[in-house]
Design a protein around this motif. Structure first.
Motif, PDB file in Angstrom:
ATOM      1  N   ASP A 110      -1.500  -1.759  -4.826  1.00  0.00           N
ATOM      2  CA  ASP A 110      -2.027  -0.745  -3.914  1.00  0.00           C
ATOM      3  C   ASP A 110      -3.532  -0.910  -3.734  1.00  0.00           C
ATOM      4  O   ASP A 110      -4.047  -0.788  -2.612  1.00  0.00           O
ATOM      5  CB  ASP A 110      -1.714   0.658  -4.452  1.00  0.00           C
ATOM      6  CG  ASP A 110      -2.217   1.739  -3.517  1.00  0.00           C
ATOM      7  OD1 ASP A 110      -1.623   1.900  -2.430  1.00  0.00           O
ATOM      8  OD2 ASP A 110      -3.216   2.410  -3.856  1.00  0.00           O
ATOM      9  N   THR A 111      -4.241  -1.208  -4.821  1.00  0.00           N
ATOM     10  CA  THR A 111      -5.685  -1.410  -4.724  1.00  0.00           C
ATOM     11  C   THR A 111      -6.003  -2.629  -3.867  1.00  0.00           C
ATOM     12  O   THR A 111      -6.935  -2.606  -3.050  1.00  0.00           O
ATOM     13  CB  THR A 111      -6.305  -1.567  -6.123  1.00  0.00           C
ATOM     14  OG1 THR A 111      -6.073  -0.366  -6.876  1.00  0.00           O
ATOM     15  CG2 THR A 111      -7.797  -1.831  -6.041  1.00  0.00           C
ATOM     16  N   TRP A 112      -5.231  -3.705  -4.024  1.00  0.00           N
ATOM     17  CA  TRP A 112      -5.454  -4.910  -3.211  1.00  0.00           C
ATOM     18  C   TRP A 112      -5.318  -4.580  -1.731  1.00  0.00           C
ATOM     19  O   TRP A 112      -6.185  -4.925  -0.924  1.00  0.00           O
ATOM     20  CB  TRP A 112      -4.439  -5.992  -3.606  1.00  0.00           C
ATOM     21  CG  TRP A 112      -4.827  -7.379  -3.191  1.00  0.00           C
ATOM     22  CD1 TRP A 112      -5.401  -8.342  -3.970  1.00  0.00           C
ATOM     23  CD2 TRP A 112      -4.688  -7.962  -1.884  1.00  0.00           C
ATOM     24  NE1 TRP A 112      -5.635  -9.489  -3.238  1.00  0.00           N
ATOM     25  CE2 TRP A 112      -5.210  -9.282  -1.953  1.00  0.00           C
ATOM     26  CE3 TRP A 112      -4.191  -7.516  -0.660  1.00  0.00           C
ATOM     27  CZ2 TRP A 112      -5.233 -10.144  -0.844  1.00  0.00           C
ATOM     28  CZ3 TRP A 112      -4.227  -8.371   0.446  1.00  0.00           C
ATOM     29  CH2 TRP A 112      -4.732  -9.665   0.343  1.00  0.00           C
ATOM     30  N   GLN A 113      -4.240  -3.898  -1.359  1.00  0.00           N
ATOM     31  CA  GLN A 113      -4.014  -3.563   0.049  1.00  0.00           C
ATOM     32  C   GLN A 113      -5.047  -2.557   0.552  1.00  0.00           C
ATOM     33  O   GLN A 113      -5.477  -2.625   1.719  1.00  0.00           O
ATOM     34  CB  GLN A 113      -2.596  -3.003   0.231  1.00  0.00           C
ATOM     35  CG  GLN A 113      -1.487  -3.986  -0.087  1.00  0.00           C
ATOM     36  CD  GLN A 113      -1.460  -5.180   0.851  1.00  0.00           C
ATOM     37  OE1 GLN A 113      -1.987  -5.134   1.961  1.00  0.00           O
ATOM     38  NE2 GLN A 113      -0.848  -6.272   0.413  1.00  0.00           N
ATOM     39  N   TYR A 114      -5.462  -1.656  -0.312  1.00  0.00           N
ATOM     40  CA  TYR A 114      -6.481  -0.664   0.040  1.00  0.00           C
ATOM     41  C   TYR A 114      -7.787  -1.341   0.437  1.00  0.00           C
ATOM     42  O   TYR A 114      -8.432  -0.973   1.427  1.00  0.00           O
ATOM     43  CB  TYR A 114      -6.690   0.261  -1.161  1.00  0.00           C
ATOM     44  CG  TYR A 114      -7.717   1.349  -0.981  1.00  0.00           C
ATOM     45  CD1 TYR A 114      -7.444   2.477  -0.196  1.00  0.00           C
ATOM     46  CD2 TYR A 114      -8.955   1.275  -1.612  1.00  0.00           C
ATOM     47  CE1 TYR A 114      -8.380   3.484  -0.051  1.00  0.00           C
ATOM     48  CE2 TYR A 114      -9.896   2.286  -1.473  1.00  0.00           C
ATOM     49  CZ  TYR A 114      -9.598   3.381  -0.683  1.00  0.00           C
ATOM     50  OH  TYR A 114     -10.528   4.382  -0.547  1.00  0.00           O
ATOM     51  N   LEU A 115      -8.179  -2.370  -0.313  1.00  0.00           N
ATOM     52  CA  LEU A 115      -9.428  -3.072  -0.035  1.00  0.00           C
ATOM     53  C   LEU A 115      -9.295  -4.066   1.118  1.00  0.00           C
ATOM     54  O   LEU A 115     -10.268  -4.328   1.826  1.00  0.00           O
ATOM     55  CB  LEU A 115      -9.910  -3.802  -1.291  1.00  0.00           C
ATOM     56  CG  LEU A 115     -10.278  -2.910  -2.479  1.00  0.00           C
ATOM     57  CD1 LEU A 115     -10.638  -3.763  -3.693  1.00  0.00           C
ATOM     58  CD2 LEU A 115     -11.428  -1.974  -2.125  1.00  0.00           C
ATOM     59  N   TYR A 116      -8.096  -4.605   1.324  1.00  0.00           N
ATOM     60  CA  TYR A 116      -7.874  -5.589   2.388  1.00  0.00           C
ATOM     61  C   TYR A 116      -7.624  -4.903   3.732  1.00  0.00           C
ATOM     62  O   TYR A 116      -8.342  -5.128   4.702  1.00  0.00           O
ATOM     63  CB  TYR A 116      -6.696  -6.486   2.025  1.00  0.00           C
ATOM     64  CG  TYR A 116      -6.394  -7.560   3.051  1.00  0.00           C
ATOM     65  CD1 TYR A 116      -7.161  -8.726   3.096  1.00  0.00           C
ATOM     66  CD2 TYR A 116      -5.345  -7.424   3.955  1.00  0.00           C
ATOM     67  CE1 TYR A 116      -6.887  -9.725   4.038  1.00  0.00           C
ATOM     68  CE2 TYR A 116      -5.058  -8.408   4.882  1.00  0.00           C
ATOM     69  CZ  TYR A 116      -5.831  -9.557   4.926  1.00  0.00           C
ATOM     70  OH  TYR A 116      -5.561 -10.532   5.851  1.00  0.00           O
ATOM     71  N   ARG A 117      -6.620  -4.035   3.772  1.00  0.00           N
ATOM     72  CA  ARG A 117      -6.278  -3.377   5.029  1.00  0.00           C
ATOM     73  C   ARG A 117      -7.252  -2.256   5.365  1.00  0.00           C
ATOM     74  O   ARG A 117      -7.539  -1.989   6.534  1.00  0.00           O
ATOM     75  CB  ARG A 117      -4.855  -2.834   4.964  1.00  0.00           C
ATOM     76  CG  ARG A 117      -3.808  -3.904   4.728  1.00  0.00           C
ATOM     77  CD  ARG A 117      -2.407  -3.374   4.851  1.00  0.00           C
ATOM     78  NE  ARG A 117      -1.427  -4.428   4.595  1.00  0.00           N
ATOM     79  CZ  ARG A 117      -0.139  -4.343   4.896  1.00  0.00           C
ATOM     80  NH1 ARG A 117       0.321  -3.250   5.473  1.00  0.00           N
ATOM     81  NH2 ARG A 117       0.667  -5.338   4.626  1.00  0.00           N
ATOM     82  N   GLY A 118      -7.747  -1.618   4.316  1.00  0.00           N
ATOM     83  CA  GLY A 118      -8.626  -0.470   4.542  1.00  0.00           C
ATOM     84  C   GLY A 118      -9.979  -0.829   5.103  1.00  0.00           C
ATOM     85  O   GLY A 118     -10.647   0.001   5.721  1.00  0.00           O
TER      86      GLY A 118
END
Length: 405
Positions: free
Chosen positions: A67-75
């Protein structure tokens, strides 16, 4: 309430060369380290982390790695790119370090366990001329290496990629005010380098893996012709024969030679190598955790590559710190399609700042059995090595035209 991240610290140090490290600390006192080094542009990543990423990590659950990976990438909306992906990589490595420490086991166990006895590595034999290279190859083979990359000076050219003044430690980022400028002749290179391969095989035979890096400097046609010419020397791989921005260019190379091709140390995401892998235009993918989004994303890339018979060949030069080197080794130990791991020695100063559990024996790296990545950062010692700006070289043709370094 589950454990939370309470501190996120960016540490920049220069024990022989610049490194950027992210240190995360949880409420339970568990720490995790991540490498964020981008050679020649280190402070760009340090600022990205300090100003934009670290504030977002405080209070987050360290166990939620995906979730943190996607948060930083997509966010971020502005996706991909070396600065963004090196920053995400540092966070991802640090979170995997924390998770494995919390589990009380080395990271490779969480990634599926040991798939091999050790990680076969290759060393870098280079010299100003062929006799010097042969002496270096002999030294690596005597130390138990099973694979050696060879680079040689080209007559008439003052400086050539991969040929260092210091035979043990190779660091190309040296210019502090301006990048060093070198001159290049593809014609001279193509004429001379096959003589090096012939000399190596004539003296040492075929009982070890032989590698070479063209460093993006050939056209697809030149690379196809070169690969065909050197087939008799049985290279394990020819690295970066042509710039990879145009992925379909590798089809020309593959149509004309069976010399294996390795590419990818500058790739940031799976999309950079999607066509190369899915169309079997390369044989080895050379992504590294620090440049390609950390443990999570590199694992995704190599699992995708496995579907098409493409093996790993992770970048392992000194522009990644022992933190990233450890992450690469843990991945190497656990993946099904391991090929070979690059291994360049860090300086004694670097190893003192980044104490690590991995070690070399019998031609292989071994991760050790410490929980997590097995790397400890000495912050007090790191502070005694302040940042020093350093540029990678730039390259020009003999007539002065800017060219690929």
């Amino acid at each position: 309430m589950s454990d939370r991240i309470v501190d996120a610290k960016v540490i920049v140090t220069c024990p022989g060369r610049n490194f950027v490290t992210l240190k995360l600390t949880t409420a339970d006192g568990v720490t995790g380290l991540g490498d964020a080094t981008l050679n020649g542009r280190e402070l760009a990543v340090a600022t990205y982390l300090q100003e934009y990423v670290c504030p977002l990590l405080l209070g987050r659950d360290p166990a939620q790695i995906n979730d943190t990976w996607q948060y930083l990438y997509r966010g971020a909306y502005w996706r991909r790119g070396p600065v963004t992906m090196a920053s995400i990589a540092a966070v991802d490595m640090a979170l995997w370090d924390i998770k494995a420490k919390t589990a009380g086991m080395p990271l490779y166990q969480l990634l599926g366990g040991r798939a091999r006895d050790g990680v076969t590595v290759y060393g870098h034999a280079n010299g100003r001329d062929i006799p010097e290279v042969l002496d270096e190859v002999a030294a690596f083979l005597e130390r138990g290496y099973k694979a050696v990359r060879v680079q040689v000076g080209i007559p008439g050219l003052g400086a050539v990629y991969g040929v260092s003044k210091d035979r043990t430690f190779y660091e190309p980022a040296t210019g502090t005010d301006r990048p060093e400028e070198t001159r290049w002749s593809t014609e001279a290179y193509l004429h001379f380098v096959p003589q090096l391969f012939a000399a190596v095989r004539d003296r040492f035979g075929f009982d070890f893996h032989l590698l070479h890096d063209a460093h993006h400097r050939l056209t697809p046609t030149e690379a196809a012709k070169f690969g065909k010419r050197i087939e008799e020397y049985d290279l394990f791989w020819l690295e970066d024969p042509t710039p990879a921005e145009a992925q379909d260019a590798f089809r020309i190379i593959k149509q004309h030679t069976t010399t294996p091709i390795a590419v990818g140390e500058v790739f940031n995401t799976i999309w950079d190598c999607h066509q190369l892998i899915s169309e079997r235009l390369i044989d080895f993918i050379r992504v590294t955790p620090v440049h390609a989004g950390g443990v999570s994303h590199v694992k995704r890339i190599v699992e995708f590559a496995d579907l098409y018979g493409v093996r790993s060949g992770f970048h392992g030069a000194t522009d990644m710190s022992p933190v990233c080197m450890a992450a690469a080794i843990h991945l190497d130990m656990s993946i099904a399609n391991f090929g070979l791991q690059e291994y360049m020695h860090h300086t004694e100063e670097t190893n003192a700042v980044f104490r690590h559990a991995y070690y070399f024996a019998d031609g292989c790296l071994h991760p050790g059995d410490e929980p997590g990545l097995g790397v400890t950062l000495d912050e007090e010692l790191a502070a005694t090595f302040p940042y020093r700006r350093a540029y990678l070289p730039v390259n020009r043709l003999l007539d002065g035209t800017m060219f690929h370094w």
